[in-house]
Scaffold this motif. Structure first.
Motif, PDB file in Angstrom:
ATOM      1  N   ALA A   1      15.571 -17.838  60.237  1.00  0.00           N
ATOM      2  CA  ALA A   1      15.071 -16.484  60.028  1.00  0.00           C
ATOM      3  C   ALA A   1      16.227 -15.531  59.738  1.00  0.00           C
ATOM      4  O   ALA A   1      17.322 -15.678  60.271  1.00  0.00           O
ATOM      5  N   VAL A   2      15.943 -14.547  58.891  1.00  0.00           N
ATOM      6  CA  VAL A   2      16.947 -13.543  58.554  1.00  0.00           C
ATOM      7  C   VAL A   2      17.200 -12.684  59.782  1.00  0.00           C
ATOM      8  O   VAL A   2      16.274 -12.163  60.395  1.00  0.00           O
ATOM      9  N   ARG A   3      18.469 -12.528  60.148  1.00  0.00           N
ATOM     10  CA  ARG A   3      18.823 -11.792  61.360  1.00  0.00           C
ATOM     11  C   ARG A   3      18.793 -10.289  61.166  1.00  0.00           C
ATOM     12  O   ARG A   3      18.372  -9.556  62.040  1.00  0.00           O
ATOM     13  N   ASP A   4      19.304  -9.822  60.021  1.00  0.00           N
ATOM     14  CA  ASP A   4      19.407  -8.386  59.797  1.00  0.00           C
ATOM     15  C   ASP A   4      19.568  -8.113  58.302  1.00  0.00           C
ATOM     16  O   ASP A   4      19.528  -9.038  57.488  1.00  0.00           O
ATOM     17  N   ALA A   5      19.749  -6.839  57.962  1.00  0.00           N
ATOM     18  CA  ALA A   5      19.861  -6.458  56.545  1.00  0.00           C
ATOM     19  C   ALA A   5      21.079  -7.107  55.887  1.00  0.00           C
ATOM     20  O   ALA A   5      21.013  -7.511  54.723  1.00  0.00           O
ATOM     21  N   ARG A   6      22.163  -7.213  56.604  1.00  0.00           N
ATOM     22  CA  ARG A   6      23.366  -7.843  56.044  1.00  0.00           C
ATOM     23  C   ARG A   6      23.105  -9.303  55.693  1.00  0.00           C
ATOM     24  O   ARG A   6      23.504  -9.782  54.628  1.00  0.00           O
ATOM     25  N   ASP A   7      22.415 -10.015  56.568  1.00  0.00           N
ATOM     26  CA  ASP A   7      22.076 -11.406  56.319  1.00  0.00           C
ATOM     27  C   ASP A   7      21.119 -11.523  55.126  1.00  0.00           C
ATOM     28  O   ASP A   7      21.270 -12.401  54.282  1.00  0.00           O
ATOM     29  N   ALA A   8      20.152 -10.618  55.038  1.00  0.00           N
ATOM     30  CA  ALA A   8      19.218 -10.608  53.902  1.00  0.00           C
ATOM     31  C   ALA A   8      19.973 -10.378  52.601  1.00  0.00           C
ATOM     32  O   ALA A   8      19.712 -11.048  51.596  1.00  0.00           O
ATOM     33  N   ALA A   9      20.907  -9.435  52.596  1.00  0.00           N
ATOM     34  CA  ALA A   9      21.691  -9.148  51.396  1.00  0.00           C
ATOM     35  C   ALA A   9      22.501 -10.366  50.968  1.00  0.00           C
ATOM     36  O   ALA A   9      22.545 -10.714  49.785  1.00  0.00           O
ATOM     37  N   ARG A  10      23.116 -11.031  51.916  1.00  0.00           N
ATOM     38  CA  ARG A  10      23.932 -12.212  51.610  1.00  0.00           C
ATOM     39  C   ARG A  10      23.070 -13.336  51.033  1.00  0.00           C
ATOM     40  O   ARG A  10      23.426 -13.955  50.024  1.00  0.00           O
ATOM     41  N   ARG A  11      21.923 -13.582  51.648  1.00  0.00           N
ATOM     42  CA  ARG A  11      21.055 -14.660  51.173  1.00  0.00           C
ATOM     43  C   ARG A  11      20.493 -14.353  49.786  1.00  0.00           C
ATOM     44  O   ARG A  11      20.393 -15.237  48.935  1.00  0.00           O
ATOM     45  N   ALA A  12      20.108 -13.103  49.557  1.00  0.00           N
ATOM     46  CA  ALA A  12      19.570 -12.721  48.246  1.00  0.00           C
ATOM     47  C   ALA A  12      20.635 -12.877  47.166  1.00  0.00           C
ATOM     48  O   ALA A  12      20.359 -13.399  46.086  1.00  0.00           O
ATOM     49  N   ALA A  13      21.848 -12.424  47.448  1.00  0.00           N
ATOM     50  CA  ALA A  13      22.933 -12.533  46.470  1.00  0.00           C
ATOM     51  C   ALA A  13      23.252 -13.991  46.171  1.00  0.00           C
ATOM     52  O   ALA A  13      23.441 -14.369  45.008  1.00  0.00           O
ATOM     53  N   ASP A  14      23.292 -14.820  47.199  1.00  0.00           N
ATOM     54  CA  ASP A  14      23.574 -16.249  46.995  1.00  0.00           C
ATOM     55  C   ASP A  14      22.493 -16.911  46.146  1.00  0.00           C
ATOM     56  O   ASP A  14      22.789 -17.664  45.221  1.00  0.00           O
ATOM     57  N   ALA A  15      21.233 -16.622  46.467  1.00  0.00           N
ATOM     58  CA  ALA A  15      20.120 -17.229  45.722  1.00  0.00           C
ATOM     59  C   ALA A  15      20.136 -16.786  44.265  1.00  0.00           C
ATOM     60  O   ALA A  15      19.955 -17.594  43.354  1.00  0.00           O
ATOM     61  N   LEU A  16      20.374 -15.498  44.032  1.00  0.00           N
ATOM     62  CA  LEU A  16      20.389 -14.982  42.671  1.00  0.00           C
ATOM     63  C   LEU A  16      21.547 -15.558  41.869  1.00  0.00           C
ATOM     64  O   LEU A  16      21.382 -15.942  40.705  1.00  0.00           O
ATOM     65  N   SER A  17      22.714 -15.653  42.467  1.00  0.00           N
ATOM     66  CA  SER A  17      23.880 -16.152  41.729  1.00  0.00           C
ATOM     67  C   SER A  17      23.702 -17.608  41.304  1.00  0.00           C
ATOM     68  O   SER A  17      24.224 -18.019  40.270  1.00  0.00           O
ATOM     69  N   GLU A  18      22.944 -18.387  42.062  1.00  0.00           N
ATOM     70  CA  GLU A  18      22.670 -19.770  41.673  1.00  0.00           C
ATOM     71  C   GLU A  18      21.751 -19.840  40.450  1.00  0.00           C
ATOM     72  O   GLU A  18      21.821 -20.779  39.676  1.00  0.00           O
ATOM     73  N   LEU A  19      20.903 -18.833  40.290  1.00  0.00           N
ATOM     74  CA  LEU A  19      19.920 -18.861  39.208  1.00  0.00           C
ATOM     75  C   LEU A  19      20.409 -18.227  37.912  1.00  0.00           C
ATOM     76  O   LEU A  19      20.101 -18.721  36.833  1.00  0.00           O
ATOM     77  N   ILE A  20      21.140 -17.128  37.991  1.00  0.00           N
ATOM     78  CA  ILE A  20      21.481 -16.417  36.764  1.00  0.00           C
ATOM     79  C   ILE A  20      22.915 -16.608  36.317  1.00  0.00           C
ATOM     80  O   ILE A  20      23.258 -16.273  35.203  1.00  0.00           O
ATOM     81  N   ARG A  21      23.775 -17.082  37.175  1.00  0.00           N
ATOM     82  CA  ARG A  21      25.171 -17.398  36.815  1.00  0.00           C
ATOM     83  C   ARG A  21      25.965 -16.212  36.263  1.00  0.00           C
ATOM     84  O   ARG A  21      26.805 -16.378  35.388  1.00  0.00           O
ATOM     85  N   HIS A  22      25.678 -15.014  36.729  1.00  0.00           N
ATOM     86  CA  HIS A  22      26.469 -13.841  36.375  1.00  0.00           C
ATOM     87  C   HIS A  22      27.310 -13.426  37.574  1.00  0.00           C
ATOM     88  O   HIS A  22      26.972 -13.744  38.721  1.00  0.00           O
ATOM     89  N   HIS A  23      28.385 -12.695  37.309  1.00  0.00           N
ATOM     90  CA  HIS A  23      29.252 -12.199  38.372  1.00  0.00           C
ATOM     91  C   HIS A  23      28.533 -11.103  39.160  1.00  0.00           C
ATOM     92  O   HIS A  23      28.021 -10.148  38.582  1.00  0.00           O
ATOM     93  N   LEU A  24      28.483 -11.248  40.470  1.00  0.00           N
ATOM     94  CA  LEU A  24      27.839 -10.241  41.308  1.00  0.00           C
ATOM     95  C   LEU A  24      28.778  -9.058  41.521  1.00  0.00           C
ATOM     96  O   LEU A  24      29.957  -9.235  41.811  1.00  0.00           O
ATOM     97  N   GLU A  25      28.240  -7.870  41.375  1.00  0.00           N
ATOM     98  CA  GLU A  25      29.009  -6.644  41.610  1.00  0.00           C
ATOM     99  C   GLU A  25      28.791  -6.111  43.021  1.00  0.00           C
ATOM    100  O   GLU A  25      29.660  -5.487  43.583  1.00  0.00           O
ATOM    101  N   GLY A  26      27.594  -6.306  43.562  1.00  0.00           N
ATOM    102  CA  GLY A  26      27.310  -5.831  44.909  1.00  0.00           C
ATOM    103  C   GLY A  26      25.823  -5.665  45.140  1.00  0.00           C
ATOM    104  O   GLY A  26      25.004  -5.914  44.257  1.00  0.00           O
ATOM    105  N   VAL A  27      25.503  -5.239  46.341  1.00  0.00           N
ATOM    106  CA  VAL A  27      24.117  -4.981  46.731  1.00  0.00           C
ATOM    107  C   VAL A  27      23.956  -3.477  46.850  1.00  0.00           C
ATOM    108  O   VAL A  27      24.746  -2.809  47.506  1.00  0.00           O
ATOM    109  N   SER A  28      22.934  -2.933  46.183  1.00  0.00           N
ATOM    110  CA  SER A  28      22.749  -1.487  46.198  1.00  0.00           C
ATOM    111  C   SER A  28      21.594  -1.032  47.085  1.00  0.00           C
ATOM    112  O   SER A  28      21.487   0.158  47.381  1.00  0.00           O
ATOM    113  N   ALA A  29      20.732  -1.957  47.536  1.00  0.00           N
ATOM    114  CA  ALA A  29      19.639  -1.566  48.426  1.00  0.00           C
ATOM    115  C   ALA A  29      19.086  -2.783  49.158  1.00  0.00           C
ATOM    116  O   ALA A  29      19.054  -3.884  48.607  1.00  0.00           O
TER     117      ALA A  29
END
Length: 105
Positions: free
Chosen positions: A20-48
């Motif tokens: 289970a996602v612990r907090d917003a920081r964990d959610a942001a990390r998991r979302a960024a990791d999942a997205l980077s595996e799919l689109i293969r673009h350089h991540l700039e950051g999380v804005s929300a």
């Protein structure tokens, strides 16, 4: 009781609790990791990051889609990533595309 050499199986509730996602920081990390595996673009950051109505998470991730010189003309995009309460990817979509040097409207 398990036989010697057998492994005990975990229950679903224990596995869900560990994932289970612990907090917003964990959610942001998991979302960024999942997205980077799919689109293969350089991540700039999380804005929300916010909770969804079903207890999952909605995360906006900014990525560099087209690098240009000078850098202020590079094309970036914001993707909305939706996670379920366990932190697994449900869906994603690009919601905006803009130049790095462009001001917010």
């Amino acid at each position: 009781m398990t036989e010697p050499g057998e492994r005990r199986r975990r229950t679903t509730s224990t596995t869900t609790r560990e994932r289970a996602v612990r907090d917003a920081r964990d959610a942001a990390r998991r979302a960024a990791d999942a997205l980077s595996e799919l689109i293969r673009h350089h991540l700039e950051g999380v804005s929300a990051v916010c909770r969804s109505e079903d207890g999952g998470w909605i995360v906006h991730v900014d990525v560099l889609e087209v690098a240009r010189i000078p850098d202020t003309t590079s094309l970036l995009a914001t993707y909305q990533v939706e996670l379920d309460p366990a932190g697994d990817l449900v869906q994603y979509r690009r919601i905006a595309r803009y130049r790095r040097g462009a001001q917010d409207q």
